[in-house]
Write a protein that holds these residues in place. Structure first.
Motif, PDB file in Angstrom:
ATOM      1  N   GLU A  93     -12.762 -16.886  -0.059  1.00  0.00           N
ATOM      2  CA  GLU A  93     -12.726 -16.955   1.404  1.00  0.00           C
ATOM      3  C   GLU A  93     -11.527 -17.762   1.884  1.00  0.00           C
ATOM      4  O   GLU A  93     -10.873 -17.384   2.868  1.00  0.00           O
ATOM      5  CB  GLU A  93     -14.030 -17.539   1.934  1.00  0.00           C
ATOM      6  CG  GLU A  93     -15.219 -16.607   1.753  1.00  0.00           C
ATOM      7  CD  GLU A  93     -16.559 -17.262   2.045  1.00  0.00           C
ATOM      8  OE1 GLU A  93     -16.607 -18.495   2.262  1.00  0.00           O
ATOM      9  OE2 GLU A  93     -17.559 -16.530   2.045  1.00  0.00           O
TER      10      GLU A  93
ATOM     11  N   GLU B 219      -4.290 -14.252   5.890  1.00  0.00           N
ATOM     12  CA  GLU B 219      -4.424 -13.584   7.187  1.00  0.00           C
ATOM     13  C   GLU B 219      -3.057 -13.433   7.850  1.00  0.00           C
ATOM     14  O   GLU B 219      -2.293 -14.391   7.930  1.00  0.00           O
ATOM     15  CB  GLU B 219      -5.345 -14.411   8.087  1.00  0.00           C
ATOM     16  CG  GLU B 219      -5.665 -13.767   9.403  1.00  0.00           C
ATOM     17  CD  GLU B 219      -6.899 -12.892   9.321  1.00  0.00           C
ATOM     18  OE1 GLU B 219      -7.047 -12.053  10.202  1.00  0.00           O
ATOM     19  OE2 GLU B 219      -7.697 -13.065   8.391  1.00  0.00           O
ATOM     20  N   GLY B 220      -2.729 -12.226   8.273  1.00  0.00           N
ATOM     21  CA  GLY B 220      -1.467 -11.986   8.963  1.00  0.00           C
ATOM     22  C   GLY B 220      -0.267 -11.911   8.041  1.00  0.00           C
ATOM     23  O   GLY B 220       0.866 -12.065   8.485  1.00  0.00           O
ATOM     24  N   LYS B 221      -0.504 -11.681   6.750  1.00  0.00           N
ATOM     25  CA  LYS B 221       0.609 -11.609   5.806  1.00  0.00           C
ATOM     26  C   LYS B 221       0.691 -10.218   5.186  1.00  0.00           C
ATOM     27  O   LYS B 221      -0.291  -9.506   5.073  1.00  0.00           O
ATOM     28  CB  LYS B 221       0.423 -12.643   4.704  1.00  0.00           C
ATOM     29  CG  LYS B 221       0.325 -14.051   5.256  1.00  0.00           C
ATOM     30  CD  LYS B 221       1.129 -15.003   4.488  1.00  0.00           C
ATOM     31  CE  LYS B 221       1.156 -16.336   5.215  1.00  0.00           C
ATOM     32  NZ  LYS B 221       0.741 -17.409   4.395  1.00  0.00           N
TER      33      LYS B 221
ATOM     34  N   MET C  68      -8.438 -15.607   1.401  1.00  0.00           N
ATOM     35  CA  MET C  68      -8.358 -14.562   2.435  1.00  0.00           C
ATOM     36  C   MET C  68      -7.897 -15.163   3.761  1.00  0.00           C
ATOM     37  O   MET C  68      -7.073 -14.572   4.453  1.00  0.00           O
ATOM     38  CB  MET C  68      -9.706 -13.855   2.600  1.00  0.00           C
ATOM     39  CG  MET C  68     -10.048 -12.956   1.431  1.00  0.00           C
ATOM     40  SD  MET C  68     -11.499 -11.895   1.673  1.00  0.00           S
ATOM     41  CE  MET C  68     -12.762 -13.040   2.124  1.00  0.00           C
ATOM     42  N   ALA C  69      -8.403 -16.332   4.111  1.00  0.00           N
ATOM     43  CA  ALA C  69      -7.987 -16.975   5.364  1.00  0.00           C
ATOM     44  C   ALA C  69      -6.502 -17.335   5.315  1.00  0.00           C
ATOM     45  O   ALA C  69      -5.779 -17.152   6.296  1.00  0.00           O
ATOM     46  CB  ALA C  69      -8.834 -18.228   5.618  1.00  0.00           C
TER      47      ALA C  69
END
Length: 102
Positions: free
Chosen positions: A76, A83-85, A79-80
């Motif tokens: 998790e 984010e946006g990559k 994944m955070a």
């Protein structure tokens, strides 16, 4: 009447002590779940081979214990962080800014 006032003072003191105690006790965390590579693949909606490559190369932190495992919390957090990559090259993620999202 006097007994009621004493009872109220005692109840109030107990409540204050309970709040003070609760503020000093750390909440107990549930144990972290270990995911198999198949679970990681399902979570990320990718093939098992791709998920295995991510874990084997250390892109997603894992541990070897009767096969590779990944802590759910670590997945998790990864994944955070992603984010946006753009993960076309997962070893070198770059921001999506200035790139076309596909």
């Amino acid at each position: 009447m006097e007994n009621l006032a004493v009872e109220m003072m005692v109840v109030s003191a107990i409540e204050r002590a309970g709040r003070a105690l609760a503020a000093t006790i750390q909440p107990r965390q549930a144990p972290d779940e270990l995911l198999r590579v198949q679970d990681v693949a399902r979570t990320l909606n990718v093939s098992v081979n791709y998920a295995n490559m991510l874990v084997q190369r250390g892109i997603i932190p894992g541990l070897r214990m009767n096969g590779m495992k990944v802590r759910r919390r670590a997945l998790e957090e990864w994944m955070a962080a992603m984010e946006g990559k753009d993960l076309t090259d997962p070893a070198h993620p770059v921001p999506l800014q200035g790139r076309e999202a596909v």
